[in-house]
Scaffold this active site. Structure first.
Site, short mmCIF file in Angstrom:
data_model
loop_
_atom_site.label_atom_id
_atom_site.label_comp_id
_atom_site.label_asym_id
_atom_site.label_seq_id
_atom_site.Cartn_x
_atom_site.Cartn_y
_atom_site.Cartn_z
N THR A 1 26.87 -1.53 14.41
CA THR A 1 27.64 -2.77 14.44
C THR A 1 28.84 -2.67 15.40
N GLY B 1 30.68 3.43 8.60
CA GLY B 1 31.30 4.25 7.56
C GLY B 1 31.38 5.69 8.01
N ARG C 1 33.63 -6.81 -29.71
CA ARG C 1 34.59 -7.92 -29.75
C ARG C 1 34.21 -8.93 -30.81
N ARG D 1 24.03 -15.90 -21.25
CA ARG D 1 24.63 -15.39 -20.00
C ARG D 1 24.34 -13.90 -19.80
N GLY E 1 39.62 -11.53 -21.16
CA GLY E 1 40.78 -11.02 -20.43
C GLY E 1 40.67 -9.54 -20.14
N GLU F 1 23.95 -3.64 5.86
CA GLU F 1 22.51 -3.37 5.93
C GLU F 1 21.73 -4.65 6.08
C1 LIG Z 1 22.32 4.81 0.88
C2 LIG Z 1 23.24 4.57 1.98
C3 LIG Z 1 24.34 3.60 1.66
C4 LIG Z 1 24.98 3.09 2.90
C5 LIG Z 1 26.15 2.21 2.66
C6 LIG Z 1 26.14 1.01 3.54
C7 LIG Z 1 26.22 1.36 4.99
C8 LIG Z 1 25.95 0.18 5.83
C9 LIG Z 1 25.32 0.32 7.01
C10 LIG Z 1 25.03 -0.81 7.87
O1 LIG Z 1 25.38 -1.94 7.61
S1 LIG Z 1 24.13 -0.37 9.25
C11 LIG Z 1 23.97 -1.85 10.17
C12 LIG Z 1 23.06 -2.83 9.50
N1 LIG Z 1 22.78 -3.91 10.39
C13 LIG Z 1 21.77 -4.75 10.19
O2 LIG Z 1 21.08 -4.70 9.19
C14 LIG Z 1 21.54 -5.73 11.28
C15 LIG Z 1 20.66 -6.87 10.82
N2 LIG Z 1 19.92 -7.42 11.95
C16 LIG Z 1 18.62 -7.03 12.19
O3 LIG Z 1 18.01 -6.26 11.49
C17 LIG Z 1 17.96 -7.65 13.39
O4 LIG Z 1 18.94 -8.05 14.33
C18 LIG Z 1 17.12 -8.90 12.99
C19 LIG Z 1 17.94 -9.88 12.21
C20 LIG Z 1 15.93 -8.43 12.19
C21 LIG Z 1 16.66 -9.60 14.25
O5 LIG Z 1 16.09 -8.62 15.03
P1 LIG Z 1 15.50 -8.97 16.49
O6 LIG Z 1 16.33 -10.01 17.13
O7 LIG Z 1 15.29 -7.71 17.21
O8 LIG Z 1 14.08 -9.44 16.15
P2 LIG Z 1 13.46 -10.82 15.79
O9 LIG Z 1 13.23 -11.57 17.06
O10 LIG Z 1 14.16 -11.54 14.69
O11 LIG Z 1 12.13 -10.23 15.22
C22 LIG Z 1 11.21 -9.55 16.15
C23 LIG Z 1 10.09 -9.00 15.33
O12 LIG Z 1 10.54 -7.78 14.75
C24 LIG Z 1 10.33 -7.79 13.37
N3 LIG Z 1 11.37 -6.98 12.76
C25 LIG Z 1 12.69 -7.22 12.76
N4 LIG Z 1 13.34 -6.23 12.10
C26 LIG Z 1 12.39 -5.35 11.70
C27 LIG Z 1 12.44 -4.12 10.97
N5 LIG Z 1 13.59 -3.60 10.49
N6 LIG Z 1 11.29 -3.46 10.75
C28 LIG Z 1 10.12 -3.98 11.19
N7 LIG Z 1 10.00 -5.16 11.89
C29 LIG Z 1 11.13 -5.81 12.13
C30 LIG Z 1 10.41 -9.24 13.00
O13 LIG Z 1 9.76 -9.49 11.78
C31 LIG Z 1 9.70 -9.89 14.16
O14 LIG Z 1 8.34 -9.73 14.00
P3 LIG Z 1 7.38 -10.91 14.50
O15 LIG Z 1 7.77 -12.12 13.74
O16 LIG Z 1 7.66 -11.05 15.97
O17 LIG Z 1 6.02 -10.40 14.17
C1 LIG Z 2 31.54 -2.23 3.64
C2 LIG Z 2 30.74 -2.30 4.92
C3 LIG Z 2 30.17 -1.15 5.44
C4 LIG Z 2 29.47 -1.19 6.64
N1 LIG Z 2 28.94 -0.02 7.16
C5 LIG Z 2 28.34 -0.06 8.37
C6 LIG Z 2 27.84 1.15 8.96
O1 LIG Z 2 27.97 2.23 8.39
N2 LIG Z 2 27.25 1.08 10.18
C7 LIG Z 2 27.09 -0.12 10.84
O2 LIG Z 2 26.54 -0.11 11.94
N3 LIG Z 2 27.53 -1.29 10.29
C8 LIG Z 2 28.15 -1.27 9.08
N4 LIG Z 2 28.61 -2.44 8.52
C9 LIG Z 2 28.48 -3.70 9.28
C10 LIG Z 2 27.40 -4.58 8.67
O3 LIG Z 2 26.14 -4.04 8.93
C11 LIG Z 2 27.51 -5.99 9.28
O4 LIG Z 2 28.74 -6.54 8.88
C12 LIG Z 2 26.36 -6.85 8.77
O5 LIG Z 2 25.17 -6.47 9.42
C13 LIG Z 2 26.61 -8.35 9.00
O6 LIG Z 2 26.75 -8.60 10.37
P1 LIG Z 2 27.99 -9.49 10.88
O7 LIG Z 2 29.22 -8.88 10.34
O8 LIG Z 2 27.80 -9.64 12.33
O9 LIG Z 2 27.77 -10.87 10.16
P2 LIG Z 2 27.47 -12.27 10.89
O10 LIG Z 2 26.06 -12.28 11.36
O11 LIG Z 2 28.55 -12.55 11.86
O12 LIG Z 2 27.57 -13.23 9.61
C14 LIG Z 2 28.49 -14.30 9.53
C15 LIG Z 2 27.75 -15.53 9.04
O13 LIG Z 2 26.84 -15.95 10.07
C16 LIG Z 2 25.57 -16.25 9.50
N5 LIG Z 2 24.53 -16.05 10.51
C17 LIG Z 2 24.45 -15.08 11.43
N6 LIG Z 2 23.35 -15.21 12.18
C18 LIG Z 2 22.68 -16.29 11.72
C19 LIG Z 2 21.45 -16.96 12.06
N7 LIG Z 2 20.68 -16.53 13.06
N8 LIG Z 2 21.10 -18.04 11.35
C20 LIG Z 2 21.87 -18.48 10.31
N9 LIG Z 2 23.03 -17.91 9.94
C21 LIG Z 2 23.43 -16.83 10.64
C22 LIG Z 2 25.45 -15.24 8.36
O14 LIG Z 2 24.49 -15.68 7.40
C23 LIG Z 2 26.88 -15.24 7.81
O15 LIG Z 2 27.00 -16.29 6.86
C24 LIG Z 2 29.31 -2.43 7.32
C25 LIG Z 2 29.88 -3.59 6.79
C26 LIG Z 2 30.59 -3.54 5.59
C27 LIG Z 2 31.18 -4.80 5.04
#
Ligand SMILES: CCCCCCC/C=C/C(=O)SCCNC(=O)CCNC(=O)[C@H](O)C(C)(C)COP(=O)(O)OP(=O)(O)OC[C@H]1O[C@@H](n2cnc3c(N)ncnc32)[C@H](O)[C@@H]1OP(=O)(O)O
Ligand SMILES: Cc1cc2nc3c(=O)[nH]c(=O)nc-3n(C[C@H](O)[C@H](O)[C@H](O)COP(=O)(O)OP(=O)(O)OC[C@H]3O[C@@H](n4cnc5c(N)ncnc54)[C@H](O)[C@@H]3O)c2cc1C
Length: 651
Positions: free
Chosen positions: A138, A177, A334, A357, A425, A448
């Site tokens: 990200t 993270g 309670r 609930r 509370g 994620e």
């Molecule tokens: C235990 C550990 C605890 C950890 C604590 C939390 C730590 C947090 C970490 C993070 O947050 S890491 C960062 C996380 N970020 C995201 O999850 C980003 C989300 N966005 C995406 O995944 C992609 O941008 C998207 C939304 C899927 C769009 O991807 P893209 O633009 O490349 O593709 P599309 O045009 O939408 O789709 C193309 C094609 O690909 C397929 N696809 C997309 N993602 C996947 C996947 N992960 N695996 C397999 N296939 C995938 C999608 O279905 C499309 O297929 P077709 O429709 O073309 O057949």
């Molecule tokens: C506690 C925490 C830990 C994290 N840890 C990591 C990490 O370890 N590594 C890492 O890489 N990232 C990490 N992240 C980042 C995280 O993965 C991103 O914040 C997450 O993927 C959401 O992306 P964004 O912030 O760009 O949200 P945005 O996409 O900007 O979301 C904002 C709004 O836009 C809307 N939106 C966006 N795109 C569309 C669309 N195409 N159509 C309709 N609505 C849309 C969403 O639904 C949402 O309501 C962490 C975030 C948090 C909060």
């Protein structure tokens, strides 16, 4: 009184074998033994104390987390714990920290996207924690849109290196993270540029800090992004910001399982002439030069997210069960109103509103547990197929992990808040454990994969399936049921408004699809052999509550589509009330089956013996504010006020 079980009368009502249910919840007798042993080990070790967290400053909290992480690692080494036991220990230590991302993302990403050689080089270092990794995907300007990432990785054929650079402010890595203060290495996702051509986003292993003195390496500007939601334990996590200034890394630090680069080597007068691209591993030098996307789908680059999303579903059942355990035990303790002739007041768990609930949340905790077990199997299955270059179930695996991650985290975040409210509370006290549980849990709806964005992926998958109805490609697996909508599609195939226009409705359809998945996996669980007196019967009650609660909640949709009649809806509501009455005598035993220690629950309201009031009262006096009878600031601010020494505005 200490040592007295104030919930004994509740436990005596149980109509099933709680020990057998503990094994069902744990997943197997072996899993229960490991879980039980490790949770008690953690609970009995003062080094893992967590009841003082809410009184620490952020720096104290962070340093204490480092201490605990080091202590946990020493415990793992000293006790020769297995990988399974070590994972359980980190779970029961219950401290958001860099280790979550090191073990939960950095290592899985190398395993999923690294070549054999890269795995052999980096995994031993990571497993021994000789390097500490983070997952830097990200950026300040992009999180959901991975293909919009701006960090660049430009190949330099002269030096056989990638140049990693942050060209804009919005390309700064933001959120990863562990990045802020701890990680020595990152898997950084960047736009690959070869020979002036962009080749999509790929992962690169980049060292961030010196392994000698932990100082950032040249070209790295790195730090923490600041305080996060609430004063919760997630502030112990150093989510960071990172900017690259033309940082060079060797070619072999691009995670190459998903992409290869072949290159022309034309020996002339014994000198290699390199085309502007990348030499793949020497054994594979071929006679052509071009960027070669491996025959694996480019989405394998997203593989780590698939893995983490399936773990997040299991985590949801844990977090929801914690909250439900607290709220259920406290609801039995309670008493409020209803005293007859001076007798005891009514237990709030006996009120039908409290049951309506609380018990659907209890059922959801079990439902998410079982769908999480199935999703773990699905992920293992798709991983095995990928090893054999069988990508046939990858789309379904993506849709299921994305959809269930979204569904279960939304329901769990809402459920934890509902459990806080169910405790009145006292639920708002930190000593209830619920405010911190909520503050730590809610980002799961965003990280994620933001939940709506993920549901849109499910909607896209469903629409793609619908578009293929009528063709020779029949829906199978979790979408097999869609053959039944084929006739609908044929009569409605005329008007096709854009996906974007209908996206809000499609997201609702995606949720419904995922809810169907949860219910069907609960039913499949009940078709298995489930030992223990009354255990299966209790699970059937919970399964029916989960399904009928959904029917009740969405009865408008069911009625408007003619799926049910108003009489069906009335029957469902009547049956729900009956099911709540069947759960009531077993409620405490059903949450005892989670087998959580008081240490792990971290809640006075949820303590096993139900001895709530003396513990609440005792805890209050431990608050730092009560270290002095007259508060700091009295003489400076309050006394002048009381003595009218401060000119007050005319009243
Ligand atoms: C235990 C550990 C605890 C950890 C604590 C939390 C730590 C947090 C970490 C993070 O947050 S890491 C960062 C996380 N970020 C995201 O999850 C980003 C989300 N966005 C995406 O995944 C992609 O941008 C998207 C939304 C899927 C769009 O991807 P893209 O633009 O490349 O593709 P599309 O045009 O939408 O789709 C193309 C094609 O690909 C397929 N696809 C997309 N993602 C996947 C996947 N992960 N695996 C397999 N296939 C995938 C999608 O279905 C499309 O297929 P077709 O429709 O073309 O057949
Ligand atoms: C506690 C925490 C830990 C994290 N840890 C990591 C990490 O370890 N590594 C890492 O890489 N990232 C990490 N992240 C980042 C995280 O993965 C991103 O914040 C997450 O993927 C959401 O992306 P964004 O912030 O760009 O949200 P945005 O996409 O900007 O979301 C904002 C709004 O836009 C809307 N939106 C966006 N795109 C569309 C669309 N195409 N159509 C309709 N609505 C849309 C969403 O639904 C949402 O309501 C962490 C975030 C948090 C909060």
């Amino acid at each position: 009184m200490e040592g007295v079980d104030h919930l004994a009368h509740e436990r005596n009502k149980s109509e099933f074998d709680v020990d057998a249910m503990k094994i069902v919840w744990a997943g197997s007798p072996h899993a229960f033994v490991v879980s039980d042993r490790i949770s008690k080990l953690v609970a009995s070790d003062p080094g893992f104390r967590k009841d003082n967290r809410s009184t620490l400053s952020r720096k104290e909290l962070f340093k204490n987390t480092l201490r605990k992480a080091a202590y946990a690692w020493k415990t793992i080494i000293d006790l020769h714990l297995s990988e399974e036991e070590a994972a359980k220990l980190r779970f029961y230590v219950d401290e958001p920290a860099f280790t979550d991302v090191h073990w939960g993302m950095f290592i899985p990403a190398i395993k999923g996207q690294g070549t054999e050689e890269q795995q052999q080089k980096w995994l031993p270092l990571a497993y021994k924690m000789q390097i500490i990794g983070c997952y830097a995907q990200t950026e300040l300007g992009h999180g959901s849109n991975v293909q919009g990432l701006e960090t660049t990785a430009t190949f330099d054929p002269q030096t056989d290196e990638f140049i990693i650079h942050s060209p804009t402010l919005t390309s700064s890595k933001w959120w990863p993270g562990g990045l802020g203060k701890v990680a020595t290495h990152a898997i950084a996702y960047a736009l690959l540029i070869v020979g002036g051509r962009e080749q999509g986003v790929h992962g690169f292993i980049v060292q961030l800090r010196s392994l000698e003195d932990h100082s950032p390496l040249p070209g790295m500007t790195v730090g923490d992004i600041g305080m996060k939601f609430g004063n919760g334990a997630y502030n112990a996590m150093d989510n960071g910001v990172l900017r690259f200034d033309h940082v060079r890394i060797p070619r072999n630090q691009m995670l190459m399982r998903c992409a290869q680069y072949t290159c022309l080597c034309m020996p002339s007068d014994a000198k290699l002439i390199l085309e502007p691209c990348i030499l793949i591993r020497v054994s594979q030098v071929t006679c052509e030069g071009k960027y070669k996307q491996s025959d694996v789908p480019r989405q394998l680059v997203y593989g780590a997210m698939l893995y983490v999303r399936q773990t997040i579903v299991a985590d949801a059942s844990c977090a929801l069960s914690r909250a439900v355990c607290i709220a259920t035990r406290y609801s039995a303790v309670r008493r409020q109103f209803g005293s007859q002739n001076g007798g005891p007041e009514t237990q709030v768990i006996d009120y039908k509103t409290q049951q309506s609930r609380l018990f659907p949340l209890l059922a959801s905790a079990y439902a998410f547990r079982f769908v999480g077990e199935w999703l773990k199997w699905l992920y293992a299955d798709v991983t095995q197929r990928l090893q054999a270059n069988d990508f046939s179930t990858l789309p379904e695996a993506h849709a299921c992990t994305a959809g269930l991650k979204s569904l279960t985290t939304t329901a769990t975040a809402d459920g934890i808040e509902e459990c806080r409210k169910l405790c009145g509370g006292h639920g708002y006290l930190c000593s209830s454990g619920l405010p911190e549980l909520f503050a730590v849990y809610v980002p799961a709806c965003t990280y994620e994969g933001e939940n709506t964005v993920l549901l849109l992926q499910v909607a896209r998958f469903l629409m793609k399936t619908v578009s293929q109805l009528g063709s020779s490609k029949k829906p199978v697996g979790t979408i097999a049921y869609m053959t039944r909508v084929e006739h609908l599609m044929q009569c409605r195939c005329g008007v096709q408004r854009g996906f974007a226009e209908l996206s809000a409705d499609l997201v609702e359809a995606a949720v419904a699809h995922c809810q169907l998945l949860v219910v069907s996996k609960f039913i499949e669980k009940l078709q298995q052999e489930i030992p223990g007196k009354g255990v299966k019967q209790q699970l059937e009650v919970l399964c029916n509550i989960y399904a009928l609660f959904l029917l009740h909640k969405h009865q408008g949709d069911f009625l408007s589509t003619g799926c049910i009649t108003p009489k069906h809806a009335a029957l469902a509501n009547d049956e729900l009330r009956s099911l709540y009455s069947q759960v009531r005598p077993n409620a405490i035993a059903l949450v005892d089956a989670f087998n959580y220690t008081d240490h792990y629950l971290g809640s006075i309201l949820g303590c096993y013996d139900g001895n709530v009031y003396p513990k609440l009262y005792e805890a209050a006096w431990k608050d730092p504010l009560n270290e002095s009878v007259v508060p700091d600031g009295y003489h400076q601010y309050i006394r002048p006020l009381l003595k009218q020494e401060i000119r007050t505005a005319r009243l």
